[in-house]
Design a protein around this motif. Structure first.
Motif, PDB file in Angstrom:
ATOM      1  N   ALA A  35      -4.756  -4.241   0.900  1.00 45.77           N
ATOM      2  CA  ALA A  35      -5.569  -5.340   1.417  1.00 45.77           C
ATOM      3  C   ALA A  35      -6.181  -5.003   2.764  1.00 45.77           C
ATOM      4  N   ASN A  36      -5.535  -4.140   3.518  1.00 45.99           N
ATOM      5  CA  ASN A  36      -6.060  -3.755   4.831  1.00 45.99           C
ATOM      6  C   ASN A  36      -7.353  -2.954   4.737  1.00 45.99           C
ATOM      7  N   LYS A  37      -7.665  -2.471   3.564  1.00 45.95           N
ATOM      8  CA  LYS A  37      -8.920  -1.741   3.392  1.00 45.95           C
ATOM      9  C   LYS A  37     -10.126  -2.641   3.644  1.00 45.95           C
ATOM     10  N   LEU A  38      -9.928  -3.950   3.497  1.00 50.91           N
ATOM     11  CA  LEU A  38     -11.008  -4.899   3.751  1.00 50.91           C
ATOM     12  C   LEU A  38     -11.394  -4.926   5.227  1.00 50.91           C
ATOM     13  N   THR A  39     -10.472  -4.523   6.090  1.00 55.04           N
ATOM     14  CA  THR A  39     -10.741  -4.470   7.532  1.00 55.04           C
ATOM     15  C   THR A  39     -10.727  -3.025   8.031  1.00 55.04           C
ATOM     16  N   ARG A  40     -11.135  -2.100   7.180  1.00 56.74           N
ATOM     17  CA  ARG A  40     -11.237  -0.669   7.484  1.00 56.74           C
ATOM     18  C   ARG A  40      -9.887  -0.016   7.743  1.00 56.74           C
ATOM     19  N   GLY A  41      -8.824  -0.664   7.276  1.00 62.85           N
ATOM     20  CA  GLY A  41      -7.502  -0.053   7.375  1.00 62.85           C
ATOM     21  C   GLY A  41      -7.136   0.592   6.055  1.00 62.85           C
ATOM     22  N   GLY A  42      -5.842   0.566   5.745  1.00 58.82           N
ATOM     23  CA  GLY A  42      -5.409   1.113   4.469  1.00 58.82           C
ATOM     24  C   GLY A  42      -4.219   2.029   4.633  1.00 58.82           C
ATOM     25  N   THR A  43      -4.120   2.983   3.744  1.00 58.83           N
ATOM     26  CA  THR A  43      -3.009   3.930   3.777  1.00 58.83           C
ATOM     27  C   THR A  43      -3.497   5.307   3.363  1.00 58.83           C
ATOM     28  N   GLU A  44      -2.644   6.289   3.470  1.00 55.02           N
ATOM     29  CA  GLU A  44      -3.029   7.661   3.132  1.00 55.02           C
ATOM     30  C   GLU A  44      -3.261   7.799   1.628  1.00 55.02           C
ATOM     31  N   SER A  45      -4.212   8.620   1.295  1.00 55.53           N
ATOM     32  CA  SER A  45      -4.497   8.914  -0.114  1.00 55.53           C
ATOM     33  C   SER A  45      -3.721  10.152  -0.539  1.00 55.53           C
ATOM     34  N   ALA A  46      -3.107  10.058  -1.714  1.00 55.82           N
ATOM     35  CA  ALA A  46      -2.347  11.197  -2.224  1.00 55.82           C
ATOM     36  C   ALA A  46      -3.244  12.398  -2.470  1.00 55.82           C
ATOM     37  N   SER A  47      -4.506  12.147  -2.743  1.00 57.08           N
ATOM     38  CA  SER A  47      -5.423  13.259  -2.979  1.00 57.08           C
ATOM     39  C   SER A  47      -5.830  13.961  -1.685  1.00 57.08           C
ATOM     40  N   THR A  48      -5.760  13.237  -0.558  1.00 56.28           N
ATOM     41  CA  THR A  48      -6.099  13.828   0.733  1.00 56.28           C
ATOM     42  C   THR A  48      -4.889  14.494   1.376  1.00 56.28           C
ATOM     43  N   TYR A  49      -3.741  13.817   1.322  1.00 54.43           N
ATOM     44  CA  TYR A  49      -2.501  14.339   1.906  1.00 54.43           C
ATOM     45  C   TYR A  49      -1.629  14.882   0.764  1.00 54.43           C
ATOM     46  N   GLN A  50      -2.097  15.960   0.162  1.00 56.70           N
ATOM     47  CA  GLN A  50      -1.486  16.465  -1.067  1.00 56.70           C
ATOM     48  C   GLN A  50      -0.093  17.048  -0.851  1.00 56.70           C
ATOM     49  N   GLU A  51       0.194  17.510   0.346  1.00 59.34           N
ATOM     50  CA  GLU A  51       1.485  18.142   0.613  1.00 59.34           C
ATOM     51  C   GLU A  51       2.568  17.137   0.995  1.00 59.34           C
ATOM     52  N   ALA A  52       2.225  15.850   1.030  1.00 59.05           N
ATOM     53  CA  ALA A  52       3.177  14.831   1.475  1.00 59.05           C
ATOM     54  C   ALA A  52       3.505  13.865   0.344  1.00 59.05           C
ATOM     55  N   GLU A  53       4.689  13.277   0.417  1.00 60.18           N
ATOM     56  CA  GLU A  53       5.066  12.205  -0.494  1.00 60.18           C
ATOM     57  C   GLU A  53       4.940  10.887   0.271  1.00 60.18           C
ATOM     58  N   ILE A  54       4.186   9.948  -0.282  1.00 59.65           N
ATOM     59  CA  ILE A  54       3.909   8.678   0.384  1.00 59.65           C
ATOM     60  C   ILE A  54       4.844   7.607  -0.171  1.00 59.65           C
ATOM     61  N   VAL A  55       5.542   6.912   0.726  1.00 58.99           N
ATOM     62  CA  VAL A  55       6.558   5.931   0.351  1.00 58.99           C
ATOM     63  C   VAL A  55       6.231   4.593   1.012  1.00 58.99           C
ATOM     64  N   PHE A  56       6.346   3.504   0.262  1.00 61.05           N
ATOM     65  CA  PHE A  56       6.138   2.153   0.795  1.00 61.05           C
ATOM     66  C   PHE A  56       7.479   1.425   0.855  1.00 61.05           C
ATOM     67  N   LEU A  57       7.768   0.818   2.020  1.00 61.81           N
ATOM     68  CA  LEU A  57       9.064   0.164   2.218  1.00 61.81           C
ATOM     69  C   LEU A  57       9.031  -1.334   1.935  1.00 61.81           C
ATOM     70  N   GLY A  58       7.859  -1.935   1.889  1.00 67.21           N
ATOM     71  CA  GLY A  58       7.776  -3.348   1.511  1.00 67.21           C
ATOM     72  C   GLY A  58       8.267  -4.318   2.569  1.00 67.21           C
ATOM     73  N   ILE A  59       8.248  -3.946   3.859  1.00 68.34           N
ATOM     74  CA  ILE A  59       8.689  -4.844   4.934  1.00 68.34           C
ATOM     75  C   ILE A  59       7.529  -5.764   5.313  1.00 68.34           C
ATOM     76  N   LEU A  60       7.803  -7.062   5.384  1.00 69.31           N
ATOM     77  CA  LEU A  60       6.747  -8.045   5.627  1.00 69.31           C
ATOM     78  C   LEU A  60       6.363  -8.097   7.107  1.00 69.31           C
ATOM     79  N   ASN A  61       5.258  -8.812   7.396  1.00 70.15           N
ATOM     80  CA  ASN A  61       4.670  -8.771   8.737  1.00 70.15           C
ATOM     81  C   ASN A  61       5.254  -9.816   9.685  1.00 70.15           C
ATOM     82  N   ILE A  62       4.687  -9.885  10.883  1.00 71.33           N
ATOM     83  CA  ILE A  62       5.222 -10.742  11.944  1.00 71.33           C
ATOM     84  C   ILE A  62       5.182 -12.223  11.571  1.00 71.33           C
TER      85      ILE A  62
END
Length: 605
Positions: free
Chosen positions: A287-314
């Motif tokens: 959803a942060n992509k709507l405000t030019r945010g987001g997360t790393e792409s697996a295709s761009t950061y190919q040598e890394a494993e991307i993990v989401f922890l699911g912790i909610l915001n303030i």
């Protein structure tokens, strides 16, 4: 004003208004209400002691209400069915209610005074700038910048009697084969919310850092928070990547954390594993992509494993804390605590930090952690993982180091999260930005102390007093939103320092103080502690939440410590050792055998 009231005031504290003939309904005591430039103070007339005292900046809400009284309370107030009252709700989870006799016309004055001074219009209206009797941290030996460099010295296994004074000296002295300290942000022009000096890979130049910062939100590029000197694994932090940007320099910087293994084993190859940990739920990151945010792409950061922890915001945390505060002040069924979201959020932070610590300690992997801005959830996880990984951070001096490194230097928004004014802001603080992020982190440490009672030099009571000190704004360390703002406000020379205050207090009490953990045994946990996920089931933190409504329950730990001290004085050393040994740990990881069982990259969502 009665002379006995003066002994309850600090040296620079001034009484603004006072109201007699008041009853504290929480304890059914009669007394006098005082509003000072530091606190809201209730002193009982019969016992001549202070009750229901709360620093002004700890007040979250003030209400001028009418309370219907019954029974003995009503009879003692001349059969009045409706009594005007003042209700004060604190950020420290308490709710205080004061009944005022109907013939008082000064109640409105007290409420108006509270509202004015609890939320001062400007930074210099806070008590820390008026607290003139406490010695200042006026020389560079105790400045925050020097203390951060001192932690960097420890990182590089070096120590010097003075802080490197020039850019050349810093870069020459504080470096090794893989890492260096850069002064690229010495004037805070690159990133206003980062420290002046940062640890980065030696293979990345300052020009490359500048380019990499453009692809991260608020220029908060990946920087090193902690490194395992034995394996070379790195714990790094940043903000989220900016969408629709060229990430080539950022990818190069992130991959630079994957140095060759110092001691390759048959189980792990020479190449180091890299994890990118996004603290947020996957849906929030998208959803942060709507405000030019987001997360790393697996295709761009190919040598890394991307993990989401699911912790909610303030905002979710703020709502859950409101529910918790109402619960602990309601005297309702204890079974309802199971439905509190607060404890679920505490567990998610504990599990996430343990997961990070496991990857670094047992796989020798490097981990980059971020959320959206990189100063709330990121700070919680990086700080907690550091405590799990490094026994130094489980001491008094180490606790100070990790607070100053990950919370202060890396720009946690203390002013916003506590609803306080900061430098240059003329508007009132946004209540939607207030959230108990630091309290969550301290509670996570308290939960770990319950599991590992001999691993920490400090006690749970120390964490409670530390949180109270931060909320009180008696000290300047936690004002403003960044190191840069505190430097411009000249906080170091204008306000007292909490670390000096604590050191003086401990020195005056000798070797025995309630902040010291009687069960501390540094030889028992000389390395990382990685609790298993099944053991991370938090309980309500009694020392913090129950001290107002159930004081006897909240004091059980301190009472046990006092009893143990008495036994130590009376019994031979061997008997004391047996007594300490009887207080066993809940979970006892041994070496690398106790692993956090996590399967899949989205199991914690």
């Amino acid at each position: 004003m009665d002379s006995f009231l003066l002994r309850f005031l600090l040296a620079d504290e001034q009484v603004l208004t006072m109201l007699d003939g008041v009853r504290l309904l929480n304890t059914n005591n009669d007394g006098i209400l005082l509003v000072t430039n530091f606190q809201f103070l209730f002193v009982s007339k019969g016992e001549k002691k202070k009750l229901g005292t709360i620093p002004l900046t700890t007040i979250a809400k003030i209400e001028d209400i009418t309370v219907l009284l019954q029974g003995k309370i009503k009879q003692s107030l001349q059969q009045e069915q409706a009594v005007r009252s003042i209700q004060v709700t604190g950020y420290d989870s308490r709710i205080l209610t004061f009944a005022v006799k109907s013939n008082h016309n000064d109640q409105g004055t007290v409420v108006a005074c509270l509202r004015k001074y609890a939320k001062p219009a400007d930074l210099r209206g806070l008590f820390a700038f008026r607290n003139l009797s406490v010695p200042r941290a006026v020389d560079n030996r105790v400045s925050p910048e020097f203390r951060l460099l001192k932690e960097y010295h420890r990182f590089f296994h070096k120590w010097f009697s003075h802080s490197p004074s020039t850019s050349f000296e810093i870069q020459k002295v504080l470096e090794n084969k893989w890492w260096r300290v850069t002064n690229i942000n010495s004037d805070y022009s690159l990133c206003q919310t980062y420290p002046a000096h940062l640890r980065v890979p030696k293979t990345i130049s300052d020009e490359e850092l500048k380019e990499a910062s453009k692809s991260r939100k608020k220029m908060r590029f990946p920087a090193i928070s902690w490194c395992d000197s034995g394996s070379g694994a790195v714990l790094a932090r940043s903000s989220q990547p900016i969408a629709m940007m060229d990430h080539n320099e950022d990818v190069k910087l992130v991959y630079a954390f994957c140095t060759p293994r110092i001691k390759p084993t048959d189980e792990f190859s020479v190449n180091r594993k890299l994890y990118i940990v996004d603290c947020r739920p996957w849906t929030s990151a998208q959803a942060n992509k709507l405000t030019r945010g987001g997360t790393e792409s697996a295709s761009t950061y190919q040598e890394a494993e991307i993990v989401f922890l699911g912790i909610l915001n303030i905002h979710d945390i703020r709502g859950s804390f409101t529910g918790l505060r109402e619960y602990v002040n309601a005297y309702e069924s204890i079974h309802q605590v199971d439905s509190l979201e607060w404890l679920n959020y505490i567990r998610s932070i504990l599990v996430g930090a343990s997961w990070i610590a496991e990857k670094i300690a047992q796989e020798s992997a490097s981990v980059l952690v971020h959320c959206s801005d990189g100063w709330d959830r990121t700070t919680q996880l990086v700080g907690l993982a550091s405590i799990l990984l490094d026994p130094y951070y489980r001491t008094f001096s180490g606790f100070q180091a990790v607070v100053e490194k990950d919370w202060l230097a890396f720009g946690h928004q203390f002013a916003k999260r506590m609803g306080l004014p900061t430098l240059g802001e003329k508007e009132q603080p946004n209540e939607k930005e207030i959230s108990p992020i630091l309290l969550q982190w301290l509670e996570c440490i308290a939960q770990l102390m319950r599991m590992y009672p001999s691993a920490f030099e400090f006690s749970s009571i120390f964490l409670v007093d530390f949180m109270d000190a931060v909320l009180s704004c008696r000290f300047g360390n936690f004002l403003c939103n960044s190191e840069e703002e505190r430097a411009r406000a000249d906080v170091v020379n204008s306000c007292p320092c909490i670390w000096e205050h604590l050191a003086d207090m401990w020195a005056s009490c000798g070797m025995v103080h309630k902040h010291m953990n009687t069960f501390y045994n540094p030889s028992k946990y000389t390395g990382a502690i990685v609790p298993p996920a099944s053991a991370l089931t938090p309980i309500l933190w009694p020392e913090f939440y129950l001290r107002w409504t159930c004081p006897l329950e909240s004091q059980r730990e301190s009472d046990y410590v006092e009893a143990l001290k008495s036994k130590k004085d009376a019994e031979p050393r061997s008997t004391v050792a047996e007594l300490e040994g009887s207080h066993t740990d809940v979970a006892k990881p041994s070496g690398g055998n106790c692993r956090l069982r996590v399967v899949g990259s989205n199991v914690l969502m």
